[in-house]
Design a protein around this motif. Structure first.
Motif, mmCIF file in Angstrom:
data_model
loop_
_atom_site.group_PDB
_atom_site.id
_atom_site.type_symbol
_atom_site.label_atom_id
_atom_site.label_comp_id
_atom_site.label_asym_id
_atom_site.label_seq_id
_atom_site.Cartn_x
_atom_site.Cartn_y
_atom_site.Cartn_z
ATOM 1 N N ALA A 1 0.819 -1.223 0.000
ATOM 2 C CA ALA A 1 0.000 0.000 0.000
ATOM 3 C C ALA A 1 0.847 1.265 0.000
ATOM 4 N N PHE A 2 2.160 1.144 0.183
ATOM 5 C CA PHE A 2 3.008 2.320 0.360
ATOM 6 C C PHE A 2 4.004 2.497 -0.783
ATOM 7 N N ASN A 3 4.365 3.762 -0.997
ATOM 8 C CA ASN A 3 5.485 4.107 -1.868
ATOM 9 C C ASN A 3 6.467 4.921 -1.026
ATOM 10 N N PHE A 4 7.586 4.299 -0.680
ATOM 11 C CA PHE A 4 8.512 4.903 0.267
ATOM 12 C C PHE A 4 9.474 5.864 -0.423
ATOM 13 N N THR B 1 10.250 1.336 -3.213
ATOM 14 C CA THR B 1 11.123 2.354 -2.626
ATOM 15 C C THR B 1 11.878 3.125 -3.699
ATOM 16 N N GLU B 2 11.919 4.452 -3.522
ATOM 17 C CA GLU B 2 12.671 5.291 -4.454
ATOM 18 C C GLU B 2 14.170 5.159 -4.213
ATOM 19 N N ARG C 1 21.519 -1.524 -7.442
ATOM 20 C CA ARG C 1 20.204 -1.045 -7.009
ATOM 21 C C ARG C 1 20.297 -0.277 -5.691
ATOM 22 N N ILE C 2 21.390 -0.424 -4.978
ATOM 23 C CA ILE C 2 21.588 0.271 -3.715
ATOM 24 C C ILE C 2 22.053 1.695 -4.000
ATOM 25 N N ASP C 3 21.429 2.667 -3.371
ATOM 26 C CA ASP C 3 21.817 4.055 -3.561
ATOM 27 C C ASP C 3 22.939 4.467 -2.614
ATOM 28 N N THR C 4 22.800 4.106 -1.330
ATOM 29 C CA THR C 4 23.730 4.592 -0.317
ATOM 30 C C THR C 4 24.002 3.502 0.707
ATOM 31 N N VAL C 5 25.235 3.425 1.172
ATOM 32 C CA VAL C 5 25.604 2.570 2.295
ATOM 33 C C VAL C 5 26.210 3.467 3.372
ATOM 34 N N VAL C 6 25.614 3.452 4.553
ATOM 35 C CA VAL C 6 26.178 4.175 5.694
ATOM 36 C C VAL C 6 26.902 3.152 6.558
#
Length: 257
Positions: free
Chosen positions: A166-169, A203-204, A228-233
């Motif tokens: 139901a969500f678009n994060f 997820t955006e 597909r991963i944008d960021t790694v902290v």
């Protein structure tokens, strides 16, 4: 006696691999003074026992799904630093997903301490994550229904996955059990894998949270490619790791805590 020596040697190889996340046959051979042919035979046995994963370019320890209290006390300073740094990325009015796990818990705890944020909606399938925000009115928390695992206070059933559709994060902040450039983002159980795939599909931006020990490990189930991963902290100890450099070349941004 030969069998006991073989088991001892294999145990030594396994401990060497565990201590270095990602390594090679040549490195093992040189460090432990064992011929490469013997190392290959022992690695085959360890892989049959599901203790390691071998692939082109290296070998990694297999990732297990340990209870949350055990994971929480491993590398606590690094995880706290990662959580605090990741919490700085969140702005007012965001719709976020926060996964389960010890690094995600550190992030949720740090985020819940931010009193400057308003109208932030957090969706999570982990009860301990949701509980972090009970005393901060700037956050609305939504926990999809499902079967609760007392193992880690999370839900991973089909009911949970259906609820997440139901969500678009705007962003998803997820814990990591294994991350390599060749196998991508991986997890130790199929239930977690299916849940995270559903989250990423809605997820955006995908943000992974982990201490340095997870980079180079490989879990049993693939979630998505590294690209597909944008960021790694992560913590600064990973900065010089060869595997991190390879992942970064795939287009992944690294933020050091």
């Amino acid at each position: 006696m030969n069998g006991e020596l073989r088991e001892l040697r294999q145990s030594e190889i396994y401990e060497y691999i565990k201590g270095r996340s990602l390594t090679t046959i040549q490195n093992i051979s040189e460090a432990l003074r064992i011929s490469q042919s013997t190392v290959r035979r022992d690695l085959k046995k360890l892989e049959e026992e599901r203790k390691i994963v071998s692939f082109h370019g290296g070998v990694s320890a297999q990732v297990g799904d340990d209870p949350f209290p055990e994971r929480k006390v491993r590398h606590p300073k690094e995880k706290e630093a990662v959580g605090v740094r990741a919490a700085q990325l969140v702005g007012p009015g965001e719709l976020l997903y926060i996964g389960g796990g010890s690094s995600a818990y550190a992030f949720a705890s740090a985020l819940a301490r931010r009193t400057d944020l308003k109208d932030v909606t957090v969706i999570t399938a982990a009860m301990n994550i949701g509980n972090c925000f009970l005393e901060n009115p700037g956050f609305q928390v939504i926990v999809p229904g499902g079967v609760l695992r007392t193992f880690d206070e999370s839900m991973t059933s089909q009911m949970t996955i259906d609820g997440l559709s139901a969500f678009n994060f705007r962003r998803a902040f997820l814990g990591v059990q294994g991350l390599t450039v060749e196998r991508g983002y991986t997890l130790p159980t199929i239930q977690l894998a299916e849940l995270k795939k559903a989250v990423i599909a809605h997820t955006e931006q995908v943000v992974l949270l982990c201490d340095h020990t997870k980079i180079g490990l490989v879990g049993s189930y693939n979630i998505c490619p590294a690209a597909r991963i944008d960021t790694v902290v992560t913590d600064k100890k990973s900065a010089e790791a060869d595997e991190r450099k390879k992942i970064a070349r795939a287009g992944v941004e690294f933020i050091d805590a």
